[in-house]
Write a protein that holds these residues in place. Structure first.
Motif, PDB file in Angstrom:
ATOM      1  N   LEU A 125       0.825  -1.204   0.000  1.00 43.56           N
ATOM      2  CA  LEU A 125       0.000   0.000   0.000  1.00 43.56           C
ATOM      3  C   LEU A 125       0.864   1.261   0.000  1.00 43.56           C
ATOM      4  N   ALA A 126       1.936   1.252   0.764  1.00 44.50           N
ATOM      5  CA  ALA A 126       2.841   2.406   0.796  1.00 44.50           C
ATOM      6  C   ALA A 126       3.488   2.628  -0.561  1.00 44.50           C
ATOM      7  N   ALA A 127       3.838   1.555  -1.244  1.00 48.45           N
ATOM      8  CA  ALA A 127       4.439   1.673  -2.575  1.00 48.45           C
ATOM      9  C   ALA A 127       3.427   2.227  -3.580  1.00 48.45           C
ATOM     10  N   GLN A 178       1.360   6.805  -6.805  1.00 48.79           N
ATOM     11  CA  GLN A 178       0.278   7.742  -7.104  1.00 48.79           C
ATOM     12  C   GLN A 178       0.724   9.181  -6.869  1.00 48.79           C
ATOM     13  N   GLN A 179       1.477   9.407  -5.821  1.00 51.73           N
ATOM     14  CA  GLN A 179       1.973  10.754  -5.526  1.00 51.73           C
ATOM     15  C   GLN A 179       2.915  11.240  -6.624  1.00 51.73           C
ATOM     16  N   GLN A 180       3.747  10.345  -7.122  1.00 53.30           N
ATOM     17  CA  GLN A 180       4.643  10.709  -8.222  1.00 53.30           C
ATOM     18  C   GLN A 180       3.847  11.064  -9.481  1.00 53.30           C
ATOM     19  N   GLN A 193       1.638  15.236 -13.143  1.00 52.26           N
ATOM     20  CA  GLN A 193       0.472  15.880 -13.754  1.00 52.26           C
ATOM     21  C   GLN A 193       0.388  17.352 -13.358  1.00 52.26           C
ATOM     22  N   ALA A 194       0.745  17.668 -12.128  1.00 56.19           N
ATOM     23  CA  ALA A 194       0.723  19.067 -11.687  1.00 56.19           C
ATOM     24  C   ALA A 194       1.727  19.901 -12.483  1.00 56.19           C
TER      25      ALA A 194
END
Length: 69
Positions: free
Chosen positions: A8-10, A15-17, A22-23
């Protein structure tokens, strides 16, 4: 149980990357749209015979009530 937490942490890290990438893309696109809008306004102003103020020209900034700031 620990393996599930690590998985889950991976996934969260990936997802954060993706969100960060995208930002950055959104920022670049927003800048390009701004430049496009500025160019169109300049062309329309020249077409109408009303030159658009350049970025170097200092204009008085006012708030919604018309007071300088």
């Amino acid at each position: 149980m620990t393996d599930h937490i690590e998985t889950l942490a991976a996934v969260v890290s990936l997802q954060q990357q993706a969100i960060d990438a995208q930002a950055k893309q959104i920022g670049v696109l927003a800048e390009q749209v701004g430049l496009l809008v500025q160019s169109v306004a300049q062309l329309l102003g020249e077409e109408a015979g009303i030159p658009v103020e350049g970025e170097g020209d200092a204009t008085e900034r006012v708030d919604l009530d018309g007071r300088s700031y």
